[in-house]
Design a protein around this motif. Structure first.
Motif, PDB file in Angstrom:
ATOM      1  N   GLY A 124      50.444  39.645  43.138  1.00 22.13           N
ATOM      2  CA  GLY A 124      49.342  38.693  43.066  1.00 22.13           C
ATOM      3  C   GLY A 124      48.064  39.249  42.475  1.00 22.13           C
ATOM      4  O   GLY A 124      47.065  38.535  42.363  1.00 22.13           O
ATOM      5  N   VAL A 125      48.097  40.536  42.073  1.00 29.91           N
ATOM      6  CA  VAL A 125      46.885  41.153  41.528  1.00 29.91           C
ATOM      7  C   VAL A 125      46.573  40.589  40.144  1.00 29.91           C
ATOM      8  O   VAL A 125      45.409  40.337  39.811  1.00 29.91           O
ATOM      9  CB  VAL A 125      47.056  42.681  41.464  1.00 29.91           C
ATOM     10  CG1 VAL A 125      45.837  43.335  40.819  1.00 29.91           C
ATOM     11  CG2 VAL A 125      47.285  43.244  42.854  1.00 29.91           C
ATOM     12  N   THR A 127      47.179  37.661  38.840  1.00 33.45           N
ATOM     13  CA  THR A 127      46.603  36.315  38.895  1.00 33.45           C
ATOM     14  C   THR A 127      45.117  36.372  39.217  1.00 33.45           C
ATOM     15  O   THR A 127      44.311  35.630  38.634  1.00 33.45           O
ATOM     16  CB  THR A 127      47.341  35.477  39.950  1.00 33.45           C
ATOM     17  OG1 THR A 127      48.735  35.453  39.632  1.00 33.45           O
ATOM     18  CG2 THR A 127      46.804  34.056  39.971  1.00 33.45           C
ATOM     19  N   LYS A 128      44.742  37.251  40.126  1.00 33.16           N
ATOM     20  CA  LYS A 128      43.323  37.390  40.473  1.00 33.16           C
ATOM     21  C   LYS A 128      42.520  37.942  39.310  1.00 33.16           C
ATOM     22  O   LYS A 128      41.369  37.546  39.097  1.00 33.16           O
ATOM     23  CB  LYS A 128      43.184  38.302  41.691  1.00 33.16           C
ATOM     24  CG  LYS A 128      43.804  37.731  42.960  1.00 33.16           C
ATOM     25  CD  LYS A 128      43.686  38.709  44.118  1.00 33.16           C
ATOM     26  CE  LYS A 128      44.338  38.138  45.384  1.00 33.16           C
ATOM     27  NZ  LYS A 128      44.269  39.103  46.519  1.00 33.16           N
ATOM     28  N   THR A 132      39.179  35.954  36.627  1.00 36.23           N
ATOM     29  CA  THR A 132      37.844  36.528  36.446  1.00 36.23           C
ATOM     30  C   THR A 132      37.392  36.294  35.005  1.00 36.23           C
ATOM     31  O   THR A 132      38.204  35.941  34.139  1.00 36.23           O
ATOM     32  CB  THR A 132      37.868  38.035  36.746  1.00 36.23           C
ATOM     33  OG1 THR A 132      38.688  38.697  35.770  1.00 36.23           O
ATOM     34  CG2 THR A 132      38.415  38.302  38.153  1.00 36.23           C
TER      35      THR A 132
END
Length: 289
Positions: A124-125, A127-128, A132
């Protein structure tokens, strides 16, 4: 007429009460935002630092990856130096081999970089990061040049080992700086190639299989182990379109002082790195779906 009130002295009570107001203004006023090319450059540098922070927590990768180039130099290099099986006019074979092993070890670090970005997708990193304001090209550039810095650390290990084995290397600071640039550009291309493949195959198992399938052909279809002149015609064609050949040629010319086409070598590596960043950036969204 009454005199105008004097300005408060630095040590007076009025000056003391004015300081919190000034500090509050600084907190309420945002800093001047970066503009133009500084935005993606700053974001790419930040991503590069984030990737390099991982080395502080686990240096095992650097130690284990130093074993393979050591074996190439100690076993393959020493053996073929004794039997004189490969013609390298004017240069001992171990000297001829050392720049090729530097490029090979850097490529092996970078070519599996796509596995890391797939892991970030699964955790899930990724997607975060994509939500941004960081441009995708800056994200890929940061990861690519982090792979380049890791490869430079690996190259230092190979250079030290080669010097211990008696390889005649240059210690000219400008030439060593050129070696660093060549290694970073080559690693940037191969890491972007890996991330581009990750954007196509989408799974770690497939990427691992493809990575293992292309690393040795890239290595043997270059001038890392033998001169281009001794290759069959069809292999010479592959060598001329292989970016690893240009990286090895640049490293050999800088470290050994042999004849090299440095302008062509660096030009090809730069174009390859930019093309790799463009391709990986365009496929990053597909990976995150």
């Amino acid at each position: 007429m009454s005199e105008a009130p004097a300005a408060p002295r630095p040590g007076s009570a009025d000056a003391t009460t004015a300081r919190p107001v000034d500090q509050l203004d600084l907190l309420l006023t945002p800093p001047t935002p970066r503009s133009g090319w500084r935005v993606p450059a700053a974001r790419a540098w930040a991503m590069c630092l984030v990737e390099l922070q991982k080395l502080r927590h686990d240096r095992t990768e650097l130690y284990t990856r130093a074993v393979q180039p050591a074996l190439w130099l100690l076993i393959f290099g020493e053996t073929f130096t004794r039997i004189h099986a490969i013609p390298t006019p004017g240069v001992p074979y171990l000297d001829y081999l050392a720049p090729g092993i530097i490029a090979q070890s850097a490529m092996f670090i970078a070519i599996f970089y796509g596995i890391m970005i797939i892991w970030e997708r699964d955790a899930g990193v990724l997607t975060k990061l994509l939500v941004t304001p960081t441009p995708r090209a800056a994200l890929i550039t940061g990861k690519a040049f982090a792979a380049g810095v890791k490869s430079v650390i690996q190259a230092v290990v190979v250079v030290v080992l080669a010097a211990i084995l008696g390889v005649s290397l240059t210690w000219n600071p400008l030439k060593l700086l050129g070696v660093v640039v060549a290694v970073i550009l080559g690693s940037a291309f191969f890491s972007c190639l890996s991330m581009s493949i990750a954007g196509i195959v989408l799974t770690r198992d497939r990427l691992m299989g493809i990575g293992q399938a292309i690393t040795m052909p890239l290595f043997f279809a270059s001038n890392a182990l033998y001169p281009v002149a001794v290759m069959p015609g069809w292999l010479q064609v592959l060598s001329r379109i292989n970016p690893l050949s240009y990286e090895v040629d640049a490293l050999r010319g800088l470290l050994l002082g042999t004849h090299a086409h440095l302008l062509l070598d660096f030009g090809v590596l730069l174009v390859a790195a930019l093309a790799g960043i463009t391709a990986a950036s365009s496929l990053l969204g597909r990976l995150a779906r």
